[in-house]
Design a protein around this motif. Structure first.
Motif, mmCIF file in Angstrom:
data_model
loop_
_atom_site.group_PDB
_atom_site.id
_atom_site.type_symbol
_atom_site.label_atom_id
_atom_site.label_comp_id
_atom_site.label_asym_id
_atom_site.label_seq_id
_atom_site.Cartn_x
_atom_site.Cartn_y
_atom_site.Cartn_z
ATOM 1 N N LYS A 314 -11.805 -11.232 16.598
ATOM 2 C CA LYS A 314 -10.709 -10.349 16.954
ATOM 3 C C LYS A 314 -9.599 -10.388 15.900
ATOM 4 O O LYS A 314 -9.214 -11.464 15.417
ATOM 5 N N ASN A 315 -9.113 -9.178 15.556
ATOM 6 C CA ASN A 315 -7.988 -9.022 14.620
ATOM 7 C C ASN A 315 -8.286 -9.548 13.220
ATOM 8 O O ASN A 315 -7.368 -9.753 12.415
ATOM 9 N N SER A 316 -9.546 -9.778 12.925
ATOM 10 C CA SER A 316 -9.898 -10.294 11.599
ATOM 11 C C SER A 316 -9.774 -9.198 10.546
ATOM 12 O O SER A 316 -9.877 -8.013 10.830
ATOM 13 N N LYS A 317 -9.548 -9.626 9.309
ATOM 14 C CA LYS A 317 -9.585 -8.741 8.151
ATOM 15 C C LYS A 317 -11.007 -8.750 7.601
ATOM 16 O O LYS A 317 -11.624 -9.805 7.473
ATOM 17 N N ILE A 318 -11.515 -7.561 7.251
ATOM 18 C CA ILE A 318 -12.921 -7.428 6.865
ATOM 19 C C ILE A 318 -13.024 -6.948 5.425
ATOM 20 O O ILE A 318 -12.346 -5.988 5.033
ATOM 21 N N ALA A 319 -13.879 -7.592 4.653
ATOM 22 C CA ALA A 319 -14.161 -7.165 3.286
ATOM 23 C C ALA A 319 -15.575 -6.617 3.216
ATOM 24 O O ALA A 319 -16.529 -7.315 3.574
ATOM 25 N N CYS A 320 -15.703 -5.369 2.789
ATOM 26 C CA CYS A 320 -17.013 -4.769 2.507
ATOM 27 C C CYS A 320 -17.239 -4.870 1.006
ATOM 28 O O CYS A 320 -16.462 -4.297 0.221
ATOM 29 N N LEU A 321 -18.276 -5.591 0.626
ATOM 30 C CA LEU A 321 -18.515 -5.830 -0.791
ATOM 31 C C LEU A 321 -19.511 -4.821 -1.340
ATOM 32 O O LEU A 321 -20.713 -4.923 -1.123
ATOM 33 N N GLY A 322 -18.989 -3.822 -2.075
ATOM 34 C CA GLY A 322 -19.827 -2.861 -2.766
ATOM 35 C C GLY A 322 -19.970 -1.532 -2.070
ATOM 36 O O GLY A 322 -20.044 -1.454 -0.837
ATOM 37 N N LEU A 323 -20.015 -0.460 -2.887
ATOM 38 C CA LEU A 323 -20.260 0.894 -2.394
ATOM 39 C C LEU A 323 -21.415 1.575 -3.115
ATOM 40 O O LEU A 323 -21.964 2.559 -2.615
ATOM 41 N N ALA A 345 -14.927 1.762 8.399
ATOM 42 C CA ALA A 345 -13.537 2.192 8.192
ATOM 43 C C ALA A 345 -13.089 3.145 9.296
ATOM 44 O O ALA A 345 -11.935 3.094 9.743
ATOM 45 N N ALA A 346 -14.009 4.002 9.741
ATOM 46 C CA ALA A 346 -13.658 4.942 10.811
ATOM 47 C C ALA A 346 -13.287 4.201 12.089
ATOM 48 O O ALA A 346 -12.454 4.673 12.877
ATOM 49 N N LYS A 347 -13.894 3.047 12.314
ATOM 50 C CA LYS A 347 -13.633 2.301 13.552
ATOM 51 C C LYS A 347 -12.506 1.285 13.402
ATOM 52 O O LYS A 347 -11.712 1.093 14.325
ATOM 53 N N TYR A 348 -12.403 0.644 12.236
ATOM 54 C CA TYR A 348 -11.473 -0.480 12.100
ATOM 55 C C TYR A 348 -10.291 -0.185 11.176
ATOM 56 O O TYR A 348 -9.401 -1.025 11.026
ATOM 57 N N GLY A 349 -10.280 0.982 10.552
ATOM 58 C CA GLY A 349 -9.113 1.428 9.786
ATOM 59 C C GLY A 349 -8.648 0.471 8.722
ATOM 60 O O GLY A 349 -9.432 0.001 7.900
ATOM 61 N N ASP A 350 -7.342 0.145 8.750
ATOM 62 C CA ASP A 350 -6.762 -0.643 7.670
ATOM 63 C C ASP A 350 -7.126 -2.122 7.727
ATOM 64 O O ASP A 350 -6.654 -2.907 6.894
ATOM 65 N N ARG A 351 -7.961 -2.511 8.685
ATOM 66 C CA ARG A 351 -8.491 -3.876 8.653
ATOM 67 C C ARG A 351 -9.575 -4.027 7.581
ATOM 68 O O ARG A 351 -9.951 -5.142 7.233
ATOM 69 N N ILE A 352 -10.043 -2.902 7.057
ATOM 70 C CA ILE A 352 -11.139 -2.902 6.093
ATOM 71 C C ILE A 352 -10.613 -2.903 4.668
ATOM 72 O O ILE A 352 -9.800 -2.053 4.283
ATOM 73 N N SER A 353 -11.072 -3.866 3.888
ATOM 74 C CA SER A 353 -10.854 -3.870 2.437
ATOM 75 C C SER A 353 -12.187 -3.612 1.755
ATOM 76 O O SER A 353 -13.201 -4.203 2.127
ATOM 77 N N ILE A 354 -12.168 -2.752 0.760
ATOM 78 C CA ILE A 354 -13.373 -2.426 0.006
ATOM 79 C C ILE A 354 -13.281 -3.067 -1.369
ATOM 80 O O ILE A 354 -12.313 -2.854 -2.104
ATOM 81 N N VAL A 355 -14.277 -3.866 -1.704
ATOM 82 C CA VAL A 355 -14.339 -4.472 -3.033
ATOM 83 C C VAL A 355 -15.454 -3.773 -3.803
ATOM 84 O O VAL A 355 -16.628 -3.942 -3.496
ATOM 85 N N GLU A 356 -15.082 -2.949 -4.759
ATOM 86 C CA GLU A 356 -16.059 -2.239 -5.589
ATOM 87 C C GLU A 356 -15.553 -2.218 -7.033
ATOM 88 O O GLU A 356 -14.689 -1.408 -7.393
ATOM 89 N N PRO A 357 -16.047 -3.137 -7.857
ATOM 90 C CA PRO A 357 -15.530 -3.253 -9.224
ATOM 91 C C PRO A 357 -15.851 -2.067 -10.123
ATOM 92 O O PRO A 357 -15.310 -1.978 -11.231
ATOM 93 N N TYR A 358 -16.712 -1.159 -9.673
ATOM 94 C CA TYR A 358 -17.101 -0.035 -10.515
ATOM 95 C C TYR A 358 -16.415 1.273 -10.122
ATOM 96 O O TYR A 358 -16.933 2.352 -10.396
ATOM 97 N N THR A 359 -15.256 1.168 -9.488
ATOM 98 C CA THR A 359 -14.455 2.362 -9.215
ATOM 99 C C THR A 359 -12.981 2.012 -9.242
ATOM 100 O O THR A 359 -12.599 0.866 -8.972
ATOM 101 N N ASP A 360 -12.161 3.007 -9.572
ATOM 102 C CA ASP A 360 -10.712 2.820 -9.573
ATOM 103 C C ASP A 360 -10.054 3.402 -8.331
ATOM 104 O O ASP A 360 -8.858 3.206 -8.113
#
Length: 416
Positions: A314-323, A345-360
């Motif tokens: 609950k209330n955790s911050k989530i990192a999705c690694l790669g797109l 992202a559609a469900k958890y909104g700003d709790r989601i961080s995306i880590v994708e080194p190949y995009t700006d």
């Protein structure tokens, strides 16, 4: 072809295959005219820069542009050889769409001359090369087309698909074998002479329809084998087993070689091409169709498991690694990782961080839900749940002690 040793070449399409192909041909000493409908792409390449990520492509393009060997435009120009490398997507009902191929064909028709060679490289359903020929025959009745005239044809038309791996495109365009299918044997020989200018791999001639099918079969074969691995991973999840350990042990059998599962299958080849075979023979392709459905279905399986994991934190911050659809590239086409991240992202909104080194920047579908683009160190510092979706090298380099206390769903097996 008027100049077989140093032909002028017009490449239609400056995308992930067209631009590297044009640059490799130019490096071989041919004057290349690159064409794209996107004016920004034309401008970027014309300035010696690139708009896609590929190992060593930037230096190669800069070099051939500065030497005047590669020029770009939004319109076709007269040449000895025309190479068509444009997208061939499918529609919502999984039917192949060859509109871009036929548009490119119509674009070159006015500048064709007797002796020209036309080569289609785009992955296409069987019969596409002949449809190109028919379009040209209608638009240019003054030129004798192969297979439609009893006299020696004025134009040679062939099909020769690439066999390249993103991240190794420049190497594999040169070193990999080629299947060159001509509408007639004479067409195949003319195309063969062209490819021998820059291909070190073996060039094998056949007919156009066989070459078209060969490309589709290669990617359908890979899709079916990946589907077995993905289905096995879902079975292992249900039985609370470690699929990576099972595959490692099973592959010790001398005649077993199970591939690695993932969150699905992406890219413009493996995720698309099998549907071209299914469309051509729907009643004879239950295995290929099922494999496609298994690999597409794996995305939903990953989303459900990720949501279960997040909901228990609950209330955790989530990192999705790669797109991206595979490691160490910037190509998001048909990417299962992107589909998973979109749903989360559609469900958890700003709790989601995306880590994708190949995009700006994030795709609009993610940004509109409040997801944030983060670097890997910020994600390690601030996120509690990690969803590994792509096996980028930078993710593999994260040691176990930096993951202590994190809840991890690893769909690539890089931290097993």
């Amino acid at each position: 072809m008027r100049n077989e040793s140093n032909p002028k070449v017009c490449v239609m399409g400056m995308g992930y295959i067209g631009l590297p192909t044009a640059a490799v041909i130019a490096k071989a000493g041919c004057a290349v005219h690159g064409v794209d409908v996107n004016e920004e792409v034309v401008k970027t390449i014309g300035e010696g820069r690139i708009h896609i990520e590929e190992v060593d492509l930037d230096g190669l393009v800069q070099g051939v542009v500065s030497r005047g060997l590669l020029k770009t435009s939004t319109s076709a120009a007269a040449a000895d050889v025309f190479v068509i490398a444009v997208p061939t997507p499918f529609d919502e009902e999984k039917r192949p769409d060859i509109a871009y191929v036929l548009d490119a064909t119509r674009a070159i028709a006015p500048v064709l001359q007797a002796g020209n060679v036309i080569i289609l490289e785009s992955t296409s359903p069987v019969g596409t090369t002949e449809k190109m020929r028919d379009v040209l025959a209608e638009m240019r009745p003054d030129l004798a087309m192969p297979g439609l005239s009893n006299k020696t044809p004025d134009i040679s038309i062939a099909y020769c698909p690439e066999r390249v791996l993103p991240g190794r495109i420049l190497v594999e365009l040169i070193d990999n074998d080629r299947s060159i299918g001509g509408i007639t044997p004479r067409c195949a020989r003319k195309a063969l002479s062209f490819y021998k200018l820059f291909v070190r791999g073996q060039c094998i001639t056949t007919d156009a329809r066989s070459a078209e099918m060969t490309k589709l079969v290669e990617n359908a074969y890979r899709d079916v084998n990946i589907a077995f691995a993905n289905e096995l991973s879902m079975v292992a999840d249900t039985m609370d087993l470690n699929v990576w350990e099972i595959i490692r042990l099973a592959n010790r059998h001398p005649r077993v070689n199970i591939l690695q599962p993932g969150p699905g299958v992406g890219g413009h080849c493996i995720a698309v091409d099998p549907w071209f075979i299914v469309h051509g023979a729907p009643d004879e392709t239950p295995l290929i169709r099922t494999a496609r459905n298994v690999n597409d279905g794996k995305v939903g399986h990953v989303i459900r498991r990720a949501q279960q994991m997040i909901d228990t934190n609950k209330n955790s911050k989530i990192a999705c690694l790669g797109l991206a659809f595979k490691a160490n590239i910037d190509d998001f086409r048909e990417s299962p990782a992107l589909k998973v991240a979109d749903e989360l992202a559609a469900k958890y909104g700003d709790r989601i961080s995306i880590v994708e080194p190949y995009t700006d920047s994030l795709p609009d579908s993610l940004a509109k839900h409040g997801a944030q683009l983060a670097d890997i160190d910020d994600a390690i510092d601030n996120c509690d749940v990690f969803i590994v979706l792509v096996d980028h090298d930078i993710f593999k380099a994260i040691p176990a002690d930096e993951r202590v206390g994190k809840t991890v769903y690893d769909t690539r097996g890089i931290w097993e």
